[in-house]
Design a protein around this motif. Structure first.
Motif, PDB file in Angstrom:
ATOM      1  N   LEU A 122       8.759  10.045 -18.322  1.00  0.00           N
ATOM      2  CA  LEU A 122       8.721   9.638 -16.919  1.00  0.00           C
ATOM      3  C   LEU A 122       9.536  10.651 -16.118  1.00  0.00           C
ATOM      4  CD1 LEU A 122       7.771   7.022 -18.255  1.00  0.00           C
ATOM      5  CD2 LEU A 122       9.290   5.742 -16.746  1.00  0.00           C
ATOM      6  N   GLU A 125       9.106  12.660  -8.727  1.00  0.00           N
ATOM      7  CA  GLU A 125       8.167  13.593  -8.091  1.00  0.00           C
ATOM      8  C   GLU A 125       8.813  14.929  -7.741  1.00  0.00           C
ATOM      9  OE1 GLU A 125       6.864  11.162  -4.889  1.00  0.00           O
ATOM     10  OE2 GLU A 125       5.195  10.274  -6.040  1.00  0.00           O
ATOM     11  N   GLY A 169       7.227  18.346 -10.472  1.00  0.00           N
ATOM     12  CA  GLY A 169       6.745  17.132 -11.123  1.00  0.00           C
ATOM     13  C   GLY A 169       5.234  16.945 -11.086  1.00  0.00           C
ATOM     14  N   PRO A 170       4.595  17.044  -9.902  1.00  0.00           N
ATOM     15  CA  PRO A 170       3.143  16.814  -9.844  1.00  0.00           C
ATOM     16  C   PRO A 170       2.337  17.815 -10.681  1.00  0.00           C
ATOM     17  CG  PRO A 170       4.110  16.637  -7.665  1.00  0.00           C
ATOM     18  CD  PRO A 170       5.191  17.163  -8.553  1.00  0.00           C
ATOM     19  N   LYS A 173       2.675  16.860 -14.306  1.00  0.00           N
ATOM     20  CA  LYS A 173       1.825  15.688 -14.580  1.00  0.00           C
ATOM     21  C   LYS A 173       0.369  16.122 -14.753  1.00  0.00           C
ATOM     22  CE  LYS A 173       0.728  11.111 -14.185  1.00  0.00           C
ATOM     23  NZ  LYS A 173      -0.694  11.101 -14.431  1.00  0.00           N
ATOM     24  N   GLU A 174      -0.073  17.004 -13.879  1.00  0.00           N
ATOM     25  CA  GLU A 174      -1.454  17.506 -13.925  1.00  0.00           C
ATOM     26  C   GLU A 174      -1.741  18.222 -15.252  1.00  0.00           C
ATOM     27  OE1 GLU A 174      -3.621  21.074 -11.643  1.00  0.00           O
ATOM     28  OE2 GLU A 174      -2.519  19.736 -10.308  1.00  0.00           O
ATOM     29  N   VAL A 178       3.880  15.340 -18.294  1.00  0.00           N
ATOM     30  CA  VAL A 178       4.570  14.131 -17.845  1.00  0.00           C
ATOM     31  C   VAL A 178       3.551  12.995 -17.881  1.00  0.00           C
ATOM     32  CG1 VAL A 178       5.568  13.002 -15.801  1.00  0.00           C
ATOM     33  CG2 VAL A 178       6.263  15.314 -16.400  1.00  0.00           C
ATOM     34  N   ASP A 179       3.970  11.825 -18.347  1.00  0.00           N
ATOM     35  CA  ASP A 179       3.047  10.693 -18.446  1.00  0.00           C
ATOM     36  C   ASP A 179       2.981   9.872 -17.161  1.00  0.00           C
ATOM     37  OD1 ASP A 179       2.245  11.016 -21.251  1.00  0.00           O
ATOM     38  OD2 ASP A 179       4.349  10.616 -21.654  1.00  0.00           O
ATOM     39  N   GLU A 180       4.124   9.774 -16.485  1.00  0.00           N
ATOM     40  CA  GLU A 180       4.144   8.967 -15.260  1.00  0.00           C
ATOM     41  C   GLU A 180       5.103   9.586 -14.254  1.00  0.00           C
ATOM     42  OE1 GLU A 180       5.384   4.463 -13.826  1.00  0.00           O
ATOM     43  OE2 GLU A 180       4.897   4.786 -15.933  1.00  0.00           O
ATOM     44  N   LEU A 181       4.627   9.759 -13.017  1.00  0.00           N
ATOM     45  CA  LEU A 181       5.476  10.252 -11.922  1.00  0.00           C
ATOM     46  C   LEU A 181       5.947   9.074 -11.091  1.00  0.00           C
ATOM     47  CD1 LEU A 181       3.933  13.355 -10.101  1.00  0.00           C
ATOM     48  CD2 LEU A 181       5.966  13.288 -11.537  1.00  0.00           C
TER      49      LEU A 181
END
Length: 259
Positions: A122, A125, A169-170, A173-174, A178-181
C-alpha cells in the motif's frame, strides 16, 4: 531489544516500524542486522498472522545509509552487511504471516527491496519509489532482483534497475509495483483496515497458499541472494561506485567510465 526498529505484537497482528526517522530510516549495518533478527524471530510466531511494515517520520525508508558507507570512523564491512541483507530477505520471504508494506514518503534502494518482498504493498499517492542503486554504481540487493522479477517480469525489472527511475505512486501502481494507492496521510489507516479484514477472513487457508507458492521459489531466491552478495562486493570496489558515492556526497553530477 532493538535500537533502530520497533516490533510490537497485538494478538494476531504485529507491527514492525523502521525507526531512524532523523535519517529517513536509511538502513545502516545495525538496522540490517536487527531486521534480519526480527524477521527470523517472526518465523516461529505461528500465532501472529499479519505483519505491517512501516516507517517512522517522513518516509518508509531512503534505502542504504550512504553516509555510513563513506564514514571513516565507522566503516561498514560489506561482506558482513551482505550476510545480514541476505538473511533479512530470505526470512521476509519465508514469513508465515501475510505481510503488508505501508509506504509513505520514499521507499528507495534496499527500502524498496523490503517493500517488494511483502505480500501486499500500500502506498500514498505522493510517495516516491525507486530501485536506485545504479546511481552509485551498485546493483539491487536484499533480493531486489528476485522480488522485482516476481512482480513485473524480467524485461521490465531490467529496465527499472538500469534506469534507477524514481516512480511517483500512480506510476508505480500502473506498473504493478503497488497494489493499492491511498490519499496522502492515510496509509496507516488503510493498512490497519486491510489487516483487520484479513484477520476476519479464513486466513489459515490464505497462509497455506502463500506457503505453497513461496516454497517453489526458495532455491531460486537463495541463488539470487548468493549472486547479489558476490556482485555487490565486486561493485563496491569499482571506480564507478567510488565516483557515484563522492558525487552524491558532493551533490554533483557523476562521471562514470564503466570501470
Amino acid at each position: 531489544m532493538y535500537s533502530t526498529i520497533e516490533l510490537k505484537k497485538e494478538g494476531r497482528l504485529a507491527r514492525l516500524t523502521l525507526n531512524r526517522p532523523e535519517s529517513m530510516n536509511a538502513m545502516d549495518d545495525v538496522m540490517m542486522k536487527e531486521l534480519a533478527d526480527a524477521f527470523e524471530s517472526l518465523k516461529t510466531e505461528a500465532d501472529v498472522q499479519v505483519l505491517i511494515i512501516q516507517g517512522a517520520g517522513r518516509a518508509f525508508s531512503a534505502g542504504g545509509d550512504i553516509k555510513k558507507m563513506v564514514d571513516p570512523e565507522t566503516p561498514m564491512d560489506i561482506s558482513t552487511v551482505m550476510i545480514d541483507v541476505s538473511r533479512l530477505a530470505k526470512a521476509l520471504y519465508e514469513l508465515p504471516q501475510i505481510t503488508i508494506a505501508s509506504i509513505h514518503g520514499a521507499a528507495a534502494g534496499l527500502g524498496f527491496s523490503v517493500a517488494l518482498g511483502c505480500d501486499v504493498i500500500l502506498a500514498e499517492e505522493n510517495s516516491k519509489l525507486a530501485m536506485n542503486f545504479i546511481g552509485i554504481g551498485l546493483i539491487p540487493d536484499g533480493a531486489g532482483h528476485f522480488f522485482l522479477k516476481e512482480r513485473i517480469g524480467v524485461p521490465l525489472a531490467k529496465q527499472l534497475i538500469w534506469s534507477g527511475e524514481v516512480l511517483p505512486g500512480p506510476v508505480a501502481k500502473e506498473k504493478g509495483l503497488v497494489d493499492e494507492l491511498v490519499p496522502e496521510g492515510q496509509v496507516a489507516q488503510a493498512s490497519e483496515m486491510l489487516a483487520q479484514k484479513l484477520l476476519q477472513s479464513p486466513i489459515a487457508a490464505m497462509l497455506a497458499t502463500k506457503k505453497i507458492l513461496h516454497a517453489q521459489k526458495i532455491d531460486e531466491l537463495e541463488s539470487v541472494l548468493r549472486l547479489e552478495s558476490e556482485q555487490q562486493v565486486a561493485m563496491r570496489n569499482t571506480q564507478d561506485h567510488m565516483e557515484g558515492i563522492s558525487s552524491f556526497v558532493q551533490k554533483r553530477k557523476p562521471t562514470f567510465t564503466g570501470k
